[in-house]
Scaffold this motif. Structure first.
Motif, short mmCIF file in Angstrom:
data_model
loop_
_atom_site.label_atom_id
_atom_site.label_comp_id
_atom_site.label_asym_id
_atom_site.label_seq_id
_atom_site.Cartn_x
_atom_site.Cartn_y
_atom_site.Cartn_z
N GLU A 107 0.75 -1.22 0.12
CA GLU A 107 -0.04 -0.01 -0.04
C GLU A 107 0.76 1.19 0.09
N ASP A 108 2.05 1.16 0.77
CA ASP A 108 2.88 2.23 1.04
C ASP A 108 3.53 2.57 -0.54
N ASP A 125 0.87 3.90 -2.76
CA ASP A 125 0.89 5.40 -2.45
C ASP A 125 1.89 6.20 -3.25
N GLU A 126 3.17 5.84 -3.19
CA GLU A 126 4.42 6.43 -3.49
C GLU A 126 4.31 6.45 -5.00
N GLU A 166 1.57 6.15 -7.04
CA GLU A 166 0.54 7.21 -6.97
C GLU A 166 0.96 9.05 -7.14
N GLU A 167 1.80 8.90 -6.05
CA GLU A 167 2.29 10.53 -5.84
C GLU A 167 3.45 10.76 -6.96
N LYS A 172 1.42 11.52 -10.19
CA LYS A 172 0.82 12.88 -10.05
C LYS A 172 1.94 13.72 -10.01
#
Length: 130
Positions: A39-40, A43-44, A46-47, A50
């Motif tokens: 999950e981390d 998230d990374e 995805e960031e 972005k």
């Protein structure tokens, strides 16, 4: 002896159950840790995606702004060239106009001389008739 044997078997079985339970707990704990890490990482990722998208948009905006500035500059240069061309044409027209006026004035003077000659000739004719 039989009782001791049964007790030992019970203890072994209990130990095995404890070991199995501990293994299962560790397995679950490891799975939870892996899931959290995943999950981390997601998230990374995805960031990062972005940020990349923002940079792409920023670069596109900068390119668009640069193109608009270039278009504006080209338009301005064209306008200045056109104005300069118009000024040159106006200057040429003014010079041509002045030249024509000068020629007309010269022509008028010649015309005045011709009129004077005609007057003199007419006067002479009148005098001759008299």
């Amino acid at each position: 002896k039989e009782e001791n044997k049964n007790e030992d078997e019970d203890e072994d079985e209990e130990e095995n159950e404890d070991e199995d339970k501990e293994k299962e707990e560790n397995k679950i704990k490891n799975e939870d840790e892996d899931e959290e890490e995943n999950e981390d990482k997601a998230d990374e990722d995805e960031e990062e995606d972005k940020e990349k998208e923002e940079n792409i948009n920023k670069n596109e905006d900068e390119d668009e702004e640069e193109n608009e500035d270039e278009d504006k500059e080209e338009k301005n240069e064209k306008k200045n060239e056109d104005e300069e061309e118009n000024e040159d044409e106006d200057k040429e027209k003014e010079e041509s106009k002045n030249k024509n006026e000068d020629e007309d004035e010269d022509g008028d003077e010649d015309g005045d001389e011709d009129k004077e000659k005609e007057k003199d000739e007419s006067k002479n004719e009148d005098e001759e008739e008299n």
